[in-house]
Design a protein around this motif. Structure first.
Motif, short mmCIF file in Angstrom:
data_model
loop_
_atom_site.label_atom_id
_atom_site.label_comp_id
_atom_site.label_asym_id
_atom_site.label_seq_id
_atom_site.Cartn_x
_atom_site.Cartn_y
_atom_site.Cartn_z
N HIS A 111 -16.97 11.64 7.52
CA HIS A 111 -17.70 12.90 7.68
C HIS A 111 -17.24 13.57 8.97
N HIS A 149 -13.87 11.50 10.42
CA HIS A 149 -13.69 10.12 10.86
C HIS A 149 -14.57 9.28 9.94
N HIS A 155 -17.29 5.99 9.01
CA HIS A 155 -18.29 5.01 9.44
C HIS A 155 -18.41 3.96 8.34
#
Ligand SMILES: [Zn+2]
Ligand SMILES: [Zn+2]
Length: 273
Positions: free
Chosen positions: A14, A39, A41
């Motif tokens: 996101h 990036h 998560h």
């Protein structure tokens, strides 16, 4: 009432950026989540359900069924870019607050044998969200690290008593800890940002109020607040709370949790009014 928790992990990309804002403003609100085009998560999602124990089966609900429901909701997000998910975010920044709230509303109608009590999503080791179905009480937890030395020694007890109660922690020249502090605030979603509190504001408050003051310090010798107070982690947690809490009105400070070591932690919610 019994509470059961099932965990599921998924990976997604996101980026949280408001195109009308400057880079600096985006960084202040969203932190590193504002950088570049995206990036990833490894989100850890924990769903906690509650219910009564069935007298025949001895269980509240089969957690295998909860796992299946979680998979139904989560799997479509795994290995995707959340900004592409118009269904969940309608073009708004896919903050973890919005993600947690959206997944809650997907899960609730699917759970027929029990009730969803809370949904926690950890976007990293240092930031997580808890949602309990109440838009006025969304919890954000931020974790920071610092280190400090102390000696546990009460001035109202004899040397022998101090040695007996505190053992090695009473060593005259002190010892050190890598403290970890979790700060949890509670409030409503800022519709402008999709966050409960700007990342920069929360980080600055914790940095200025706690880390700058205590990092690489000797609590007994360097800090006036411990001149006459034994710097146990209980007292330290209370001191940190008292320093932080005046800075929070909306959102309000809900809890702090101080880890003295990975084995010992201390939670404080302030004194009840
Ligand atoms: Zn992010
Ligand atoms: Zn210690």
């Amino acid at each position: 009432m019994m509470f059961l928790t099932r965990k599921i992990i998924f990976s997604a990309a996101h980026v949280c950026r408001n195109p009308d804002w400057s880079d600096d403003q985006n960084r202040y609100v969203y932190g590193h989540c504002a950088v570049g085009t995206g990036h990833g998560h490894d989100y850890i999602c924990e769903a906690t359900v509650k219910g009564s124990i069935n007298s025949s089966t001895g269980i509240v609900v089969n957690l295998v069924d909860v796992k299946q429901l979680l998979r139904t909701v989560i799997t479509p997000l795994d290995m995707t870019h959340l900004n592409d998910n118009g269904d969940l975010f309608q073009g708004q920044e896919p903050t973890t607050e919005r993600l947690t709230r959206a997944l809650w509303h997907r899960l609730v109608p699917m759970l027929t044998q029990c009730e969803l009590a809370r949904l926690n999503i950890y976007e990293s080791r240092t930031r997580s969200i808890e949602y309990i179905g109440d838009d006025t009480m969304i919890y954000v937890t931020r974790r920071v690290e610092f280190n400090a030395a102390h000696r546990l020694h009460s001035q109202v007890m004899s040397d022998e008593e101090n040695a007996r109660i505190f053992g090695k922690c009473n060593n005259p020249n002190g010892h050190g800890h890598n403290y970890e502090l979790e700060v949890t605030v509670c409030g409503t979603l800022d519709k402008r940002t999709g966050m409960v509190i700007d990342m920069g504001l929360l980080d600055d408050l914790i940095q200025r109020t706690v880390v700058d003051r205590y990092d690489h310090k000797n609590l007994n010798m360097d800090l006036e607040e411990f001149r006459e107070v034994n710097p146990t982690s209980e007292e330290f947690a209370r001191v940190i709370w008292n320093r932080l809490s005046p800075h929070f009105t909306q959102p309000k400070l809900y809890k702090i949790r101080l880890f003295e070591t990975s084995n010992n932690s201390f939670e404080y919610y302030g004194e009840q009014e």
